[in-house]
Design an enzyme around this catalytic site. Structure first.
Site, mmCIF file in Angstrom:
data_model
loop_
_atom_site.group_PDB
_atom_site.id
_atom_site.type_symbol
_atom_site.label_atom_id
_atom_site.label_comp_id
_atom_site.label_asym_id
_atom_site.label_seq_id
_atom_site.Cartn_x
_atom_site.Cartn_y
_atom_site.Cartn_z
ATOM 1 N N ALA A 72 -59.354 25.736 -52.623
ATOM 2 C CA ALA A 72 -59.080 26.226 -53.978
ATOM 3 C C ALA A 72 -60.151 27.253 -54.325
ATOM 4 O O ALA A 72 -61.232 27.260 -53.727
ATOM 5 C CB ALA A 72 -59.154 25.048 -54.950
ATOM 6 N N GLU A 110 -54.919 21.340 -47.254
ATOM 7 C CA GLU A 110 -53.803 20.666 -47.939
ATOM 8 C C GLU A 110 -52.528 21.521 -47.860
ATOM 9 O O GLU A 110 -51.421 20.981 -47.741
ATOM 10 C CB GLU A 110 -54.176 20.360 -49.398
ATOM 11 N N GLU A 149 -64.217 18.486 -50.261
ATOM 12 C CA GLU A 149 -64.303 18.395 -51.725
ATOM 13 C C GLU A 149 -65.446 17.501 -52.190
ATOM 14 O O GLU A 149 -66.036 17.735 -53.244
ATOM 15 C CB GLU A 149 -62.976 17.870 -52.301
#
Ligand code: 3HC
Length: 692
Positions: free
Chosen positions: A62, A104, A124
């Protein structure tokens, strides 16, 4: 320019992500990817879809710069779900690293192929988060709950061969990712889409989750994300995929909103920011460094020499004391052998390293070195002598570095006729383990010497932080304030073990008294003896001095502020020290009292913040983030609090300022006069992070 492109190769549609530098999943990428998937899925000509990336890597996750801002659609879990829902097979072709949200996305694909040099991972946890786009639900279905938990809790990337073994990827490409992926797609078309959400999760003994919780407890010390990762995986084994996803989302958002993740995200960016030095052009190239000479074969010198050797440099160590030199050489060989034992290097690599290693007894043997690192003991007179000698013999352009931890680098440089080549390289002990390298810029240090030093740090797998010249630079100058408050509170009535426990519980890697014993109380004592600018205050470091005067140097003498049993590093409170402290307090007329845990933390940590603010005002550190990086990597400051300056920003500068003013009233202005910067930020509602 569009960050997501589409190309047709016969029946295969290529979706190409091109968002430098690391193809992070910004809003534009998510939107482009979603729209490309929808188009390709609806295109009758297309039989299969390949997701690839341009540039140096597959998607690195992200876009962390978007965190903390209002979320923008389409959300990542929606994109991943839409990829998986495709009627035709979707394949991810991975090079570089597929990390976090990037992996992901790959797990949303029906198949995964990766170059042999690639790696996949869910890091993460390093940002105080958990995989929030279905990774906690998909990975356990693909490779099993325990293996998935391992990957998510460590956050470490897994190389392609291992990922293939575990089933995290389906194929390794030998040479040409694109053509091998297109070949592989023929098989995928035959087999059709294979959706992880429909896979059965392998049965697992329900006790593994508690076992894991116990296993990580001592290391994670109350961090929220590791515990929630375990909960998510547990959920994956117990509930439907959709319920698992809902649980993951809730816990992801909880982590995202936490101060822990905020601190860790700050650490991530601050550690990247330090390499950018205002005033030095990005294109400035450094000097070539292949051969390093280390002067002084003591603990630091040997550690530095080993560190350079392990990083591939040719290394010579020099000491004018034959016995010291032999001891140093032994230490280096022991460290090399330790590397083999720990599986860091092979025996053959160790032998190869030792071929690049030599020792010397005179300056004549090191004249050709590109870089000299002086690591003799902390005495200005001695260091000047060494630099004077180096100036006479070293080749032109050699970098002359001092490992001083406190002394004035300009004064050292003045003993040479080439101050532009002189710099401070402050390593932290143990030199081959600690990640911090303080790079001390003198008034005349040349830009290319600074650039070379940053490059050296990178090669040594360290974080180099450029700082200005003053006593103790950034780290040790601030340590004085932190240690001072510890020492004051000992006199005021708190036991050393109480202070250590409170600060450890707050998150410090060790308490200040245990650190003093580890570093050696004689070291600080000698430095204080050499200084003429210390405060005129009989309380100042009184207990540390008294212990050093008694020969209680810490772990190395079996006695410091604590006692150590033979062969043990475990600190044991010593009643004799309690008596000594009480006696000193009486002599100095200090009233003993109870001090709350909150006050212990505030006096030590705000002591750091006050000195950090002065350092910023004086321009000794470029940015408050640089100070944070130094404290997180060199002094065991908890990463999840983001360093002392970020911590102050996060709890509010006004609150810190008011508490400092209160301390000024209670303890005097000698140590607690608030710096102008702290006051002005409190008045304006600003933050250290905004100060340029
Ligand atoms: N978002 C935004 N920027 C990122 C980024 C990310 N995920 N990852 C790296 N960057 C930026 C860096 O800040 C740096 O910017 P700068 O040049 O302006 O300083 C630039 O990309 C290059 O990064 P590095 O200097 O770190 O380059 P390296 O080649 O040494 O390392 C890397 C590359 C291994 C990809 C490393 O950058 C990295 O580990 N990145 C973070 C990966 C990560 O944590 N991903 C998970 C994100 S959270 C997530 O995905 C949540 C999801 O589950 C919902």
């Amino acid at each position: 320019m569009s960050v997501v492109g589409i190309e047709r190769h016969g029946a295969v549609t290529l979706i190409i992500i091109d968002n430098p530098p690391v193809n992070a999943l910004s809003q534009a990428v998510r939107e482009g990817l979603l729209s490309a998937i929808v188009d390709a899925d609806g295109d009758d000509e297309c039989q299969a879809i390949l997701i690839v990336c341009s540039g140096r890597t597959f998607i690195a996750g992200a876009d962390i710069t978007e965190f903390g801002k209002p979320p923008a659609e389409p959300y990542l879990p929606v994109v991943v779900a839409r990829i998986e829902a495709c009627k035709k097979p979707v394949v991810a072709a991975i090079h570089g690293t597929a990390l976090g949200g990037g992996f992901e996305i790959a797990l949303g694909c029906h198949y995964r192929i990766a170059l042999g040099s690639a790696a996949v991972g869910l890091p993460e946890v390093h940002l105080g988060l958990l995989p929030g786009a279905s990774g906690t639900q998909r990975l356990p279905r693909l490779i099993g709950a325990e293996a998935a938990m391992d990957m998510m809790l460590s956050g470490n990337p897994v190389k392609a061969d291992k990922a293939l073994e575990s089933g995290a990827i389906d194929r390794v490409a030998e040479v040409d990712l694109l053509s091998e992926a297109i070949d592989f797609m023929k098989e995928c078309i035959e087999q059709g889409p294979r959706r992880i959400r429909d896979m059965e999760i392998a049965a697992v003994d329900a006790r593994v989750f508690d076992v894991e919780r116990k296993k990580i407890a001592a290391k994670t010390r109350g961090l929220m994300s590791p515990e929630r990762i375990i909960r998510c995986v547990e959920l994956a084994t117990k509930t439907s995929f959709d319920d698992g996803l809902a649980g993951e989302r809730e816990m992801f958002l909880e982590c995202m909103a936490s101060s822990q993740s905020d601190g860790l995200r700050h650490a991530f960016f601050a550690e990247r920011q330090v390499a950018k030095i205002p005033g030095i052009a990005k294109e400035t190239s450094g000097r070539e460094v292949k051969t390093v000479a280390v002067i002084g074969a003591g603990t630091m010198g040997a550690g530095i020499a080993y560190n350079c050797l392990a990083a591939g440099f040719n290394v010579t160590i020099l000491d004018n004391n034959q016995e010291g030199l032999e001891r140093g050489v032994k230490t280096i060989k022991r460290l090399c052998a330790g590397g083999v034992e720990r599986g860091k290097i092979s025996d053959a690599e160790m032998q190869e390293s030792l071929k690049r290693f030599s020792h010397a007894e005179s300056y004549a043997d090191i004249v050709g070195a590109d870089l000299v690192i002086e690591a003799v003991f902390e005495s200005m007179a001695f260091k000047k002598e060494v630099f004077g000698a180096l100036d006479k013999v070293m080749k032109a352009g050699a970098i002359l570095a001092s490992n001083t931890s406190t002394l004035n680098i300009d004064e050292i440089a003045a003993s040479t006729a080439r101050p532009q080549d002189v710099i401070g390289l402050h390593f932290f002990s143990p030199a081959h383990i600690m990640r911090l390298l303080e790079i001390v810029r003198g008034a005349d240090t040349a830009d290319d010497v600074i650039v070379s030093s940053l490059a050296l740090a990178k090669k040594l797998n360290k974080i180099g932080v450029v700082v200005g010249n003053c006593f103790g630079f950034v780290g040790n100058r601030m340590l004085y304030s932190y240690g001072r408050e510890n020492q004051m509170m000992l006199l005021e009535g708190v036991a050393p073990e109480t202070i250590d426990q409170v600060l450890f519980d707050w998150g410090m890697a060790m308490g200040p008294n245990a650190v003093g014993d580890l570093a050696g109380l004689d070291v600080g004592y000698k430095v204080r003896q050499e200084r003429s600018d210390l405060p005129d205050d009989p309380r100042f470091y009184r207990i540390a001095d008294a212990l050093a005067e008694l020969g209680r140097y810490g772990q190395k003498t079996g006695k410091g502020i604590y006692l150590y049993e033979e062969g043990s590093r475990k600190p044991v409170p010593d009643p004799e020290v309690a008596v000594l402290i009480a006696k000193e307090a009486r002599r100095l007329g200090i009233e003993r009292r109870n001090i709350s845990d909150e006050e212990i933390v505030q006096r030590c940590i705000y002591g750091l913040v006050v000195e950090g603010a002065r350092i910023l005002e004086e321009g000794i550190a470029e940015r408050s983030g640089d100070i944070d990086v130094i404290w997180m990597n060199g002094y065991g400051f908890p990463r999840h609090r983001g360093g002392p300056m970020h911590y102050a920003d996060s709890i509010g500068i006004k609150h810190v300022y008011e508490t400092v003013c209160e301390f000024r009233e209670r303890f005097g202005a000698m140590y607690w006069e608030p710096p102008e910067l702290l006051k002005s930020l409190a008045d304006s509602g600003g933050k250290f992070a905004d100060f340029e």
